[in-house]
Design a protein around this motif. Structure first.
Motif, PDB file in Angstrom:
ATOM      1  N   LYS A 167       0.825  -1.208   0.000  1.00 54.00           N
ATOM      2  CA  LYS A 167       0.000   0.000   0.000  1.00 54.00           C
ATOM      3  C   LYS A 167       0.859   1.257   0.000  1.00 54.00           C
ATOM      4  O   LYS A 167       0.348   2.359   0.086  1.00 54.00           O
ATOM      5  CB  LYS A 167      -0.912  -0.016   1.226  1.00 54.00           C
ATOM      6  CG  LYS A 167      -1.874  -1.204   1.225  1.00 54.00           C
ATOM      7  CD  LYS A 167      -2.569  -1.381   2.566  1.00 54.00           C
ATOM      8  CE  LYS A 167      -3.464  -2.619   2.532  1.00 54.00           C
ATOM      9  NZ  LYS A 167      -4.070  -2.911   3.852  1.00 54.00           N
ATOM     10  N   MET A 168       2.176   1.056  -0.080  1.00 53.13           N
ATOM     11  CA  MET A 168       3.174   2.122  -0.094  1.00 53.13           C
ATOM     12  C   MET A 168       3.249   2.862   1.242  1.00 53.13           C
ATOM     13  O   MET A 168       3.582   4.042   1.308  1.00 53.13           O
ATOM     14  CB  MET A 168       2.949   3.088  -1.279  1.00 53.13           C
ATOM     15  CG  MET A 168       3.049   2.375  -2.619  1.00 53.13           C
ATOM     16  SD  MET A 168       2.918   3.430  -4.073  1.00 53.13           S
ATOM     17  CE  MET A 168       4.470   4.339  -3.976  1.00 53.13           C
ATOM     18  N   ASN A 169       2.938   2.121   2.322  1.00 55.25           N
ATOM     19  CA  ASN A 169       3.165   2.623   3.671  1.00 55.25           C
ATOM     20  C   ASN A 169       4.602   2.317   4.068  1.00 55.25           C
ATOM     21  O   ASN A 169       5.061   1.187   3.911  1.00 55.25           O
ATOM     22  CB  ASN A 169       2.218   1.951   4.667  1.00 55.25           C
ATOM     23  CG  ASN A 169       0.768   2.256   4.384  1.00 55.25           C
ATOM     24  OD1 ASN A 169       0.404   3.407   4.159  1.00 55.25           O
ATOM     25  ND2 ASN A 169      -0.076   1.231   4.400  1.00 55.25           N
ATOM     26  N   ASN A 215       2.356   7.028   4.457  1.00 57.74           N
ATOM     27  CA  ASN A 215       2.077   6.519   3.116  1.00 57.74           C
ATOM     28  C   ASN A 215       2.706   7.466   2.091  1.00 57.74           C
ATOM     29  O   ASN A 215       2.477   8.684   2.128  1.00 57.74           O
ATOM     30  CB  ASN A 215       0.569   6.425   2.891  1.00 57.74           C
ATOM     31  CG  ASN A 215       0.232   5.853   1.535  1.00 57.74           C
ATOM     32  OD1 ASN A 215       0.222   6.555   0.535  1.00 57.74           O
ATOM     33  ND2 ASN A 215      -0.042   4.563   1.492  1.00 57.74           N
ATOM     34  N   MET A 216       3.503   6.930   1.170  1.00 55.35           N
ATOM     35  CA  MET A 216       4.247   7.781   0.245  1.00 55.35           C
ATOM     36  C   MET A 216       3.338   8.482  -0.769  1.00 55.35           C
ATOM     37  O   MET A 216       3.659   9.581  -1.239  1.00 55.35           O
ATOM     38  CB  MET A 216       5.325   6.970  -0.475  1.00 55.35           C
ATOM     39  CG  MET A 216       6.461   6.522   0.437  1.00 55.35           C
ATOM     40  SD  MET A 216       7.239   7.882   1.381  1.00 55.35           S
ATOM     41  CE  MET A 216       7.969   8.853   0.056  1.00 55.35           C
ATOM     42  N   LEU A 236       2.145   6.993  -8.557  1.00 52.28           N
ATOM     43  CA  LEU A 236       0.736   6.631  -8.646  1.00 52.28           C
ATOM     44  C   LEU A 236       0.530   5.452  -9.601  1.00 52.28           C
ATOM     45  O   LEU A 236      -0.344   4.611  -9.384  1.00 52.28           O
ATOM     46  CB  LEU A 236      -0.088   7.835  -9.105  1.00 52.28           C
ATOM     47  CG  LEU A 236      -1.594   7.759  -8.836  1.00 52.28           C
ATOM     48  CD1 LEU A 236      -1.857   7.546  -7.349  1.00 52.28           C
ATOM     49  CD2 LEU A 236      -2.285   9.016  -9.319  1.00 52.28           C
ATOM     50  N   GLY A 237       1.346   5.385 -10.655  1.00 52.38           N
ATOM     51  CA  GLY A 237       1.275   4.242 -11.554  1.00 52.38           C
ATOM     52  C   GLY A 237       1.632   2.950 -10.845  1.00 52.38           C
ATOM     53  O   GLY A 237       1.002   1.910 -11.061  1.00 52.38           O
ATOM     54  N   HIS A 238       2.654   2.991  -9.995  1.00 55.49           N
ATOM     55  CA  HIS A 238       3.038   1.824  -9.204  1.00 55.49           C
ATOM     56  C   HIS A 238       1.943   1.463  -8.214  1.00 55.49           C
ATOM     57  O   HIS A 238       1.599   0.282  -8.035  1.00 55.49           O
ATOM     58  CB  HIS A 238       4.345   2.104  -8.476  1.00 55.49           C
ATOM     59  CG  HIS A 238       4.795   1.003  -7.566  1.00 55.49           C
ATOM     60  ND1 HIS A 238       5.096  -0.256  -8.007  1.00 55.49           N
ATOM     61  CD2 HIS A 238       4.975   0.984  -6.219  1.00 55.49           C
ATOM     62  CE1 HIS A 238       5.462  -1.009  -6.983  1.00 55.49           C
ATOM     63  NE2 HIS A 238       5.384  -0.288  -5.896  1.00 55.49           N
ATOM     64  N   PHE A 239       1.364   2.489  -7.585  1.00 55.42           N
ATOM     65  CA  PHE A 239       0.285   2.255  -6.626  1.00 55.42           C
ATOM     66  C   PHE A 239      -0.906   1.591  -7.308  1.00 55.42           C
ATOM     67  O   PHE A 239      -1.533   0.688  -6.754  1.00 55.42           O
ATOM     68  CB  PHE A 239      -0.134   3.583  -5.993  1.00 55.42           C
ATOM     69  CG  PHE A 239      -1.271   3.463  -5.010  1.00 55.42           C
ATOM     70  CD1 PHE A 239      -1.043   3.026  -3.722  1.00 55.42           C
ATOM     71  CD2 PHE A 239      -2.566   3.797  -5.382  1.00 55.42           C
ATOM     72  CE1 PHE A 239      -2.086   2.919  -2.802  1.00 55.42           C
ATOM     73  CE2 PHE A 239      -3.611   3.691  -4.482  1.00 55.42           C
ATOM     74  CZ  PHE A 239      -3.368   3.250  -3.187  1.00 55.42           C
ATOM     75  N   ARG A 276       1.934  11.425   1.249  1.00 53.48           N
ATOM     76  CA  ARG A 276       2.959  12.455   1.434  1.00 53.48           C
ATOM     77  C   ARG A 276       3.208  13.230   0.138  1.00 53.48           C
ATOM     78  O   ARG A 276       3.375  14.450   0.146  1.00 53.48           O
ATOM     79  CB  ARG A 276       4.263  11.800   1.923  1.00 53.48           C
ATOM     80  CG  ARG A 276       4.162  11.228   3.320  1.00 53.48           C
ATOM     81  CD  ARG A 276       5.372  10.375   3.686  1.00 53.48           C
ATOM     82  NE  ARG A 276       6.538  11.182   4.017  1.00 53.48           N
ATOM     83  CZ  ARG A 276       6.850  11.563   5.254  1.00 53.48           C
ATOM     84  NH1 ARG A 276       6.079  11.235   6.278  1.00 53.48           N
ATOM     85  NH2 ARG A 276       7.939  12.268   5.480  1.00 53.48           N
ATOM     86  N   MET A 277       3.215  12.511  -0.979  1.00 53.09           N
ATOM     87  CA  MET A 277       3.518  13.155  -2.250  1.00 53.09           C
ATOM     88  C   MET A 277       2.460  14.196  -2.626  1.00 53.09           C
ATOM     89  O   MET A 277       2.780  15.267  -3.147  1.00 53.09           O
ATOM     90  CB  MET A 277       3.636  12.091  -3.343  1.00 53.09           C
ATOM     91  CG  MET A 277       4.085  12.622  -4.701  1.00 53.09           C
ATOM     92  SD  MET A 277       5.713  13.434  -4.687  1.00 53.09           S
ATOM     93  CE  MET A 277       6.744  12.118  -4.051  1.00 53.09           C
ATOM     94  N   PHE A 278       1.204  13.902  -2.347  1.00 52.76           N
ATOM     95  CA  PHE A 278       0.119  14.796  -2.762  1.00 52.76           C
ATOM     96  C   PHE A 278      -0.350  15.745  -1.663  1.00 52.76           C
ATOM     97  O   PHE A 278      -0.924  16.798  -1.972  1.00 52.76           O
ATOM     98  CB  PHE A 278      -1.078  13.977  -3.268  1.00 52.76           C
ATOM     99  CG  PHE A 278      -0.871  13.361  -4.615  1.00 52.76           C
ATOM    100  CD1 PHE A 278      -1.168  14.067  -5.773  1.00 52.76           C
ATOM    101  CD2 PHE A 278      -0.355  12.080  -4.737  1.00 52.76           C
ATOM    102  CE1 PHE A 278      -0.963  13.506  -7.019  1.00 52.76           C
ATOM    103  CE2 PHE A 278      -0.154  11.504  -5.990  1.00 52.76           C
ATOM    104  CZ  PHE A 278      -0.457  12.219  -7.131  1.00 52.76           C
TER     105      PHE A 278
END
Length: 288
Positions: free
Chosen positions: A132-134, A158-159, A184-187, A162-164
């Motif tokens: 979940k990119m945590n 969560n990355m 976001l593509g990876h997510f 954080r990014m947004f």
């Protein structure tokens, strides 16, 4: 996530890829452009190029319950000019059985050996994240480069969040939009593999409501299987840091990933990062 929601996701994905193509790029050199109201390809054009009936393709885009063969998926991938990541994404959406049934709601903790490994890379920022990119664990230099994770709650670690949601990230990351799109593509690729997990739907709804940029990028339907976009950072203390990204899956069925960031060896990033690492170590020692 229900099967109905999965089918709707397939429809959204196909529409997004159909609308990004031009008749010329699809090989329709003699298409009538004067009366064309829809950007991109029409449904009937995709159906004809893929060798399937228009009603069948329309039903697929509308999320109806129909079976899709590998041959049809191959044809659609060819017509819609899908890249490798997008083709894999389509197959995973259309054939849930392709996804390994190894979901574990209780994610295992980061092992002591992995934490030890993080600490053995004092000159490279590194962290462990989940599907979940945590961010689950990190070394001292990662906190110095990307900001502290220690006091943040689970959402703030969560990355994507954080990014947004962090204003500092927009100014710190040079080329923020490209990096945000890559992450976001990876997510999205991870979401496809765990689409039945309600956490994703809740998080996506929260981010869509909280960030217009996230909503627009999510609607644009970026797909990428790996998050290896370089990080170019205007760090407030270290200056310019040009970092390459290396992503390694942790081979213990935990759906964890090791991210390591190495500096450019030609532009002075390595030296600036080393100074930041020394400062971080001094602060850590002073607090012990």
């Amino acid at each position: 996530m229900s099967e109905e929601q999965r089918r709707l996701e397939i429809g959204q994905f196909l529409r997004s890829r159909r609308l990004r193509l031009t008749p010329q790029s699809a090989g329709l050199q003699h298409a009538d452009f004067t009366r064309r109201r829809t950007k991109g390809l029409r449904r009937e054009e995709v159906a004809a190029l893929a060798g399937i009936s228009l009603p069948w393709y329309t039903s697929l885009e509308q999320g109806r319950d129909i079976n899709v063969s590998d041959q049809v998926l191959d044809s659609l991938a060819r017509v819609l000019r899908l890249n490798g990541d997008e083709r894999k994404h389509l197959y995973l959406l259309a054939s849930p059985s392709r996804i390994a049934n190894n979901r574990n709601d209780d994610q295992p903790a980061v092992s002591d050996s992995l934490k030890y490994l993080l600490d053995q890379m004092p000159l490279c920022p590194a962290y462990i994240s989940d599907g979940k990119m945590n961010v689950l664990a990190w070394n001292q230099l990662a906190a110095s480069v990307f900001g502290s994770f220690e006091t943040a709650d689970s959402r703030e670690r969560n990355m994507i969040w954080r990014m947004f949601m962090l204003p500092s990230y927009r100014t710190m990351f040079i080329g923020w939009e490209d990096l945000a799109g890559s992450l976001l593509g990876h997510f999205r690729a991870m979401y496809t593999r765990h689409i039945e997990d309600p956490w994703y739907a809740e998080f996506i709804n929260e981010m869509t409501e909280g960030s217009t940029e996230f909503a627009a990028m999510w609607e644009n339907y970026i797909v990428g299987c790996k998050s290896q976009h370089p990080r170019v950072i205007a760090h407030p203390r270290a200056g310019l840091l040009n970092l390459s990204t290396h992503l390694f899956p942790v081979q213990n069925s935990s759906c964890q990933f090791l991210s390591v960031f190495t500096p450019d060896l030609q532009d002075g990033s390595a030296g600036r990062l080393a100074i930041l690492a020394e400062e971080s170590l001094s602060k850590q020692t002073a607090t012990v």
